[in-house]
Motif scaffolding. Structure first.
Motif, PDB file in Angstrom:
ATOM      1  N   SER A  85       0.830  -1.210   0.000  1.00  0.00           N
ATOM      2  CA  SER A  85       0.000   0.000   0.000  1.00  0.00           C
ATOM      3  C   SER A  85       0.862   1.257   0.000  1.00  0.00           C
ATOM      4  N   ARG A  86       1.907   1.252   0.790  1.00  0.00           N
ATOM      5  CA  ARG A  86       2.807   2.409   0.820  1.00  0.00           C
ATOM      6  C   ARG A  86       3.510   2.584  -0.521  1.00  0.00           C
ATOM      7  N   TYR A  87       3.903   1.489  -1.130  1.00  0.00           N
ATOM      8  CA  TYR A  87       4.546   1.527  -2.444  1.00  0.00           C
ATOM      9  C   TYR A  87       3.621   2.206  -3.452  1.00  0.00           C
ATOM     10  N   ILE A  88       2.363   1.825  -3.454  1.00  0.00           N
ATOM     11  CA  ILE A  88       1.387   2.400  -4.386  1.00  0.00           C
ATOM     12  C   ILE A  88       1.156   3.877  -4.097  1.00  0.00           C
ATOM     13  N   GLU A  89       0.981   4.209  -2.836  1.00  0.00           N
ATOM     14  CA  GLU A  89       0.701   5.603  -2.460  1.00  0.00           C
ATOM     15  C   GLU A  89       1.877   6.516  -2.776  1.00  0.00           C
ATOM     16  N   GLU A  90       3.076   6.024  -2.608  1.00  0.00           N
ATOM     17  CA  GLU A  90       4.260   6.830  -2.919  1.00  0.00           C
ATOM     18  C   GLU A  90       4.350   7.156  -4.403  1.00  0.00           C
ATOM     19  N   ARG A  91       3.613   6.415  -5.213  1.00  0.00           N
ATOM     20  CA  ARG A  91       3.602   6.650  -6.661  1.00  0.00           C
ATOM     21  C   ARG A  91       2.332   7.347  -7.114  1.00  0.00           C
ATOM     22  N   GLY A  92       1.606   7.916  -6.157  1.00  0.00           N
ATOM     23  CA  GLY A  92       0.508   8.817  -6.469  1.00  0.00           C
ATOM     24  C   GLY A  92      -0.879   8.226  -6.571  1.00  0.00           C
ATOM     25  N   ALA A  93      -1.051   6.947  -6.254  1.00  0.00           N
ATOM     26  CA  ALA A  93      -2.379   6.322  -6.330  1.00  0.00           C
ATOM     27  C   ALA A  93      -2.890   6.011  -4.923  1.00  0.00           C
TER      28      ALA A  93
END
Length: 236
Positions: A85-93
């Motif tokens: 989840s953090r990986y995705i959020e760090e990329r703007g989603a």
């Protein structure tokens, strides 16, 4: 966002397998709350393989070491889901990790959504006669978790059901709960495949009352599935 890189990261975060489900395949599935999927496009389904040596301790009932292993793998899944989840959020989603094992409706034994249904839609495995997700590599010897996201990802395709005429789980079920009904993709309801109340009674009232077993688990259908045994035979 690159879908293959995301799945690679999920494995680095602790998952044994990671696939992406198109949520359009799951529209209409019961969720808690009912609007849980609104605003999301895909789901990342992650599986962690269970220990063969521990699964082999199961006979006609769960064992204390299996109960401990079950809880530990759930914790690892939750950690992997948070990292993804953090990986995705760090990329703007947007991303929402859903707990691996949290019952919200005790009477019907329901959670936020069915991780098994997501895994089937993502191609982690197919829906077996026991309702478990059966992986071609690990059989049903896996635990699952889900991350919802609005990222523009490339979904994976579901797998063909390969249970065929096998009756191993039906024959071994100590509760007599599995109806031995096959499906091409998924069952319309769990009652189509199971005498669900028998299963629920067995894991809650029989197994959870055993000495040193405090979880609502059984594990017999997991152990006997030939798809889990194939991996052991191949490695021998």
């Amino acid at each position: 966002m690159n879908s293959e890189e995301l799945k690679k990261f999920a494995v680095e975060a602790g998952a044994t397998r990671a696939r992406i489900a198109d949520l359009d395949r799951l529209r209409g599935i019961e969720t808690m709350p009912p609007d849980l999927l609104d605003g999301f496009r895909c789901a990342v389904s992650m599986a962690i393989a269970l220990s063969d040596s521990i699964i082999e301790t199961i006979t006609d009932r769960p064992t204390p070491i299996y109960a401990s292993h079950y809880s530990r793998v759930n914790a690892l899944l939750d950690e992997a889901a948070l990292r993804v989840s953090r990986y995705i959020e760090e990329r703007g989603a947007r991303a929402m990790p859903l707990p691996a094992s949290q019952v919200l409706d005790a009477e019907r034994n329901l959670s936020f959504l069915s991780h098994k249904a997501v895994a089937v839609a993502a191609g982690i495995g197919w829906q077996g006669k026991s309702l478990l997700t059966v992986s071609p590599d690990f059989g049903p010897r896996i635990r699952l978790v889900t991350v919802l996201t609005d990222a523009d990802l490339v979904p994976d395709e579901p797998l063909r059901n390969r249970c065929g005429g096998c009756t191993k789980c039906t024959d071994a079920c100590p509760a007599g709960a599995i109806k031995n009904v096959n499906t091409d993709s998924h069952y319309a309801s769990r009652d189509e495949a199971l005498h669900f109340e028998r299963c629920l009674h067995h894991v809650r009232d029989v197994c959870a009352s055993m000495e040193n077993i405090k979880s609502s688990i059984c594990g017999v259908c997991i152990k006997v599935c030939p798809w889990g045994a194939k991996k052991r035979a191949k490695a021998a």
